[in-house]
Design a protein around this motif. Structure first.
Motif, PDB file in Angstrom:
ATOM      1  N   GLU A   1       0.792  -1.223   0.000  1.00 38.50           N
ATOM      2  CA  GLU A   1       0.000   0.000   0.000  1.00 38.50           C
ATOM      3  C   GLU A   1       0.828   1.277   0.000  1.00 38.50           C
ATOM      4  OE1 GLU A   1      -2.805  -0.183   3.211  1.00 38.50           O
ATOM      5  OE2 GLU A   1      -3.179  -2.318   2.901  1.00 38.50           O
ATOM      6  N   PHE A   2       2.144   1.163   0.229  1.00 38.18           N
ATOM      7  CA  PHE A   2       2.939   2.386   0.290  1.00 38.18           C
ATOM      8  C   PHE A   2       4.168   2.330  -0.617  1.00 38.18           C
ATOM      9  CE2 PHE A   2       6.708   4.401   2.296  1.00 38.18           C
ATOM     10  CZ  PHE A   2       6.396   5.719   1.970  1.00 38.18           C
ATOM     11  N   LEU A   3       4.994   1.334  -0.480  1.00 34.16           N
ATOM     12  CA  LEU A   3       6.286   1.328  -1.158  1.00 34.16           C
ATOM     13  C   LEU A   3       6.200   1.167  -2.673  1.00 34.16           C
ATOM     14  CD1 LEU A   3       8.361  -0.906   1.305  1.00 34.16           C
ATOM     15  CD2 LEU A   3       8.574   1.562   0.983  1.00 34.16           C
ATOM     16  N   ARG A   4       5.346   0.294  -3.146  1.00 40.12           N
ATOM     17  CA  ARG A   4       5.383  -0.074  -4.559  1.00 40.12           C
ATOM     18  C   ARG A   4       4.783   1.004  -5.469  1.00 40.12           C
ATOM     19  NH1 ARG A   4       0.824  -4.886  -5.066  1.00 40.12           N
ATOM     20  NH2 ARG A   4      -1.037  -3.573  -4.904  1.00 40.12           N
ATOM     21  N   SER A   5       5.104   0.903  -6.752  1.00 39.98           N
ATOM     22  CA  SER A   5       4.544   1.815  -7.757  1.00 39.98           C
ATOM     23  C   SER A   5       3.127   1.388  -8.107  1.00 39.98           C
ATOM     24  CB  SER A   5       5.421   1.806  -9.012  1.00 39.98           C
ATOM     25  OG  SER A   5       5.446   0.500  -9.575  1.00 39.98           O
ATOM     26  N   ASN A   6       2.453   2.251  -8.847  1.00 40.83           N
ATOM     27  CA  ASN A   6       1.060   1.953  -9.194  1.00 40.83           C
ATOM     28  C   ASN A   6       0.697   2.599 -10.525  1.00 40.83           C
ATOM     29  OD1 ASN A   6      -1.676   1.089  -8.833  1.00 40.83           O
ATOM     30  ND2 ASN A   6      -2.205   3.152  -8.158  1.00 40.83           N
ATOM     31  N   ASP A   7       0.059   1.826 -11.390  1.00 41.42           N
ATOM     32  CA  ASP A   7      -0.453   2.352 -12.660  1.00 41.42           C
ATOM     33  C   ASP A   7      -1.976   2.358 -12.614  1.00 41.42           C
ATOM     34  OD1 ASP A   7       2.110   2.608 -13.744  1.00 41.42           O
ATOM     35  OD2 ASP A   7       2.100   0.547 -14.498  1.00 41.42           O
TER      36      ASP A   7
ATOM     37  N   ASP B   1      23.483   0.406   1.126  1.00 44.87           N
ATOM     38  CA  ASP B   1      22.453   1.032   1.957  1.00 44.87           C
ATOM     39  C   ASP B   1      21.037   0.673   1.535  1.00 44.87           C
ATOM     40  OD1 ASP B   1      24.455   2.183   3.405  1.00 44.87           O
ATOM     41  OD2 ASP B   1      24.323   4.152   2.447  1.00 44.87           O
ATOM     42  N   SER B   2      20.768   0.671   0.242  1.00 45.48           N
ATOM     43  CA  SER B   2      19.419   0.361  -0.233  1.00 45.48           C
ATOM     44  C   SER B   2      18.994  -1.038   0.192  1.00 45.48           C
ATOM     45  CB  SER B   2      19.341   0.490  -1.757  1.00 45.48           C
ATOM     46  OG  SER B   2      19.593   1.811  -2.174  1.00 45.48           O
ATOM     47  N   ALA B   3      19.881  -2.004  -0.020  1.00 47.55           N
ATOM     48  CA  ALA B   3      19.569  -3.391   0.343  1.00 47.55           C
ATOM     49  C   ALA B   3      19.355  -3.529   1.836  1.00 47.55           C
ATOM     50  CB  ALA B   3      20.689  -4.311  -0.131  1.00 47.55           C
ATOM     51  N   ARG B   4      20.107  -2.778   2.631  1.00 48.70           N
ATOM     52  CA  ARG B   4      19.948  -2.830   4.083  1.00 48.70           C
ATOM     53  C   ARG B   4      18.566  -2.345   4.495  1.00 48.70           C
ATOM     54  NH1 ARG B   4      25.862  -0.212   4.500  1.00 48.70           N
ATOM     55  NH2 ARG B   4      27.075  -2.139   4.660  1.00 48.70           N
ATOM     56  N   ILE B   5      18.144  -1.223   3.947  1.00 49.48           N
ATOM     57  CA  ILE B   5      16.845  -0.663   4.315  1.00 49.48           C
ATOM     58  C   ILE B   5      15.713  -1.597   3.924  1.00 49.48           C
ATOM     59  CG2 ILE B   5      15.207   1.193   3.776  1.00 49.48           C
ATOM     60  CD1 ILE B   5      17.602   3.107   3.703  1.00 49.48           C
ATOM     61  N   PHE B   6      15.758  -2.115   2.709  1.00 48.09           N
ATOM     62  CA  PHE B   6      14.660  -2.969   2.260  1.00 48.09           C
ATOM     63  C   PHE B   6      14.702  -4.352   2.925  1.00 48.09           C
ATOM     64  CE2 PHE B   6      14.608   0.148  -1.273  1.00 48.09           C
ATOM     65  CZ  PHE B   6      13.291   0.544  -1.134  1.00 48.09           C
ATOM     66  N   ALA B   7      15.887  -4.830   3.276  1.00 49.53           N
ATOM     67  CA  ALA B   7      15.967  -6.070   4.048  1.00 49.53           C
ATOM     68  C   ALA B   7      15.308  -5.867   5.402  1.00 49.53           C
ATOM     69  CB  ALA B   7      17.420  -6.503   4.215  1.00 49.53           C
ATOM     70  N   ASP B   8      15.494  -4.697   5.971  1.00 44.83           N
ATOM     71  CA  ASP B   8      14.878  -4.370   7.253  1.00 44.83           C
ATOM     72  C   ASP B   8      13.362  -4.376   7.149  1.00 44.83           C
ATOM     73  OD1 ASP B   8      15.848  -3.972   9.818  1.00 44.83           O
ATOM     74  OD2 ASP B   8      15.658  -1.807   9.733  1.00 44.83           O
ATOM     75  N   LEU B   9      12.839  -3.936   6.012  1.00 38.98           N
ATOM     76  CA  LEU B   9      11.391  -3.847   5.794  1.00 38.98           C
ATOM     77  C   LEU B   9      10.831  -5.092   5.106  1.00 38.98           C
ATOM     78  CD1 LEU B   9      11.203  -0.112   4.625  1.00 38.98           C
ATOM     79  CD2 LEU B   9      10.649  -1.037   6.881  1.00 38.98           C
TER      80      LEU B   9
ATOM     81  N   ALA C   1      14.935  -5.364  -2.512  1.00 37.07           N
ATOM     82  CA  ALA C   1      15.501  -4.094  -2.950  1.00 37.07           C
ATOM     83  C   ALA C   1      15.484  -3.944  -4.467  1.00 37.07           C
ATOM     84  CB  ALA C   1      16.936  -3.948  -2.433  1.00 37.07           C
ATOM     85  N   GLY C   2      15.521  -5.057  -5.188  1.00 34.30           N
ATOM     86  CA  GLY C   2      15.513  -4.988  -6.641  1.00 34.30           C
ATOM     87  C   GLY C   2      14.223  -4.438  -7.223  1.00 34.30           C
ATOM     88  N   ASP C   3      13.155  -4.409  -6.421  1.00 35.72           N
ATOM     89  CA  ASP C   3      11.864  -3.910  -6.899  1.00 35.72           C
ATOM     90  C   ASP C   3      11.693  -2.410  -6.676  1.00 35.72           C
ATOM     91  OD1 ASP C   3      11.208  -6.497  -7.586  1.00 35.72           O
ATOM     92  OD2 ASP C   3      10.167  -6.907  -5.701  1.00 35.72           O
TER      93      ASP C   3
END
Length: 390
Positions: free
Chosen positions: A204-210, A368-376, A380-382
């Protein structure tokens, strides 16, 4: 751009530059925390075997052999299927699945925690580009900025691994795109989600939307872009409440972080709007927060009141963020009562939490990116990488 966590060398740099002694432990040093042991999963009694044994007993008239087998099996069953054992096994399995770094009641000096700290936890900063702009090249191409708060218990400490999903995350929206930097900057923000799980954040928050529109056809809302991660504390200094933070990631602030208004250590005065009064015309929401009567009564006749953590647990709570150009000092001032009782300084508490956070984040990944998304608990690739330059 790949960055790393700050090293303990910053401690000596701060001292050399004449930084004020806000805490006993200077910022930047990182302490390792050992990963907590996990409880083993309890064994389950084989009920199918028990049922088969009972049937044999009835058929042969209760043979002595069957009786002996039943007596030998009974103590083991009674020991293994108690409610406490089941609960312990379930808890251990959950911790193993989530990799929860939070060690509840892990502080041996819990009585030394200053009363001025109302809440502490992990903080994430994100922004989202305007419609159709996945990678903003300037602040004007940002639609909104966001603050995610993931509270932990005040007497908890951080061990190894991801933060773990407690289903208590909050998403706060900063419509002004950037954070307030000085006392002249007074932004009205609001709570968009409360009690959110990491699955909620992903979907509901992180992902993109079309989505389709009648006039413009297909429109694309970009995914959320990470900007920084760190630790925070909501503090009370008597008349005011503050939201103070220390960043863990990125190690060195880049152009993006500075333009957004972030500092290595920063704070805001934070006040909650009394929903019983009409909001300013340029900051009205379709619906206000559904506070219980006891929470509304605490506002009395005030239009704005010092923010309490409970206020942020209601969707559409509006709060005012006021920049503090003097840094983090005022937000973490020790209170006289706490000093008399020999409690730790608020700055020392937040520094200790940041050291624990820095160590666990360092172990999660190599960027850093992978760390943040691993935490959540997201791939991270998405999602966009953490930028330092526009």
């Amino acid at each position: 751009m790949t960055t790393t966590t700050r090293s303990s060398a910053r401690e000596h740099a701060d001292s050399a530059n004449g930084a004020p002694p806000a805490s006993k432990a200077q910022p930047g040093s990182k302490h390792k925390a050992e990963e907590g042991a996990q409880l083993p999963e309890a064994k389950r009694a084989k009920k199918s075997d028990e049922k088969e044994q009972k049937t044999i007993e009835e058929t042969i008239g209760g043979s002595e052999q069957a009786k002996r087998e039943k007596q030998e099996e009974k103590p083991e069953q009674e020991e293994e299927i108690t409610d406490d054992t089941k609960k312990g096994a379930a808890k251990a399995k959950k911790e193993a699945d989530t990799g929860d770094a939070v060690e509840p009641h892990g502080r041996e000096d819990a009585e030394s925690i200053p009363s001025s700290i109302l809440e502490k936890g992990i903080i994430y900063f994100f922004f989202r580009g305007r419609v159709g702009i996945d990678e903003p090249s300037e602040v004007d191409e940002i639609a909104r900025s966001y603050i995610i708060l993931r509270p932990i218990a005040k007497d908890a400490k951080l061990g190894s691994g991801p933060i773990g999903d407690a289903g208590n995350s909050r998403v706060c929206v900063v419509p002004k795109k950037v954070l307030p930097k000085t006392g002249k900057d007074r932004w009205i923000s609001f709570v968009e989600k409360t009690g959110a799980s990491f699955k909620d954040l992903r979907e509901e928050f992180l992902r993109s939307n079309d989505y389709e529109t009648k006039t413009a056809g297909t429109r694309h809302t970009p995914a959320a872009t990470p900007v920084a991660e760190g630790v925070y504390a909501i503090t009370s200094t008597g008349r005011d409440s503050h939201l103070a933070y220390i960043l863990t990631l990125p190690d060195k602030l880049g152009e993006v972080q500075k333009e957004i208004g972030l500092k290595e250590k920063g704070s805001f005065i934070i006040s909650t709007r009394n929903p019983q009064y009409e909001a300013p015309k340029n900051a009205r929401l379709p619906k206000g927060p559904e506070y219980p009567k006891e929470l509304l009564d605490e506002f009395r006749s005030l239009r704005w009141a010092p923010t309490q953590p409970a206020h942020l647990d209601y969707v559409n709570t509006q709060f005012l963020l006021v920049g503090e150009s003097s840094g983090i000092g005022k937000a973490l001032e020790p209170q006289k009562k706490d000093e008399k009782e020999g409690k730790n300084e608020p700055a020392e508490e937040l520094e200790q939490l940041e050291e624990e956070d820095a160590q666990r984040m360092k172990d999660l990944s190599d960027n850093d990116s992978a760390r943040i998304f691993a935490d959540l608990q997201a791939d991270a690739g998405d999602y966009p990488k953490l930028p330092t330059t526009f």
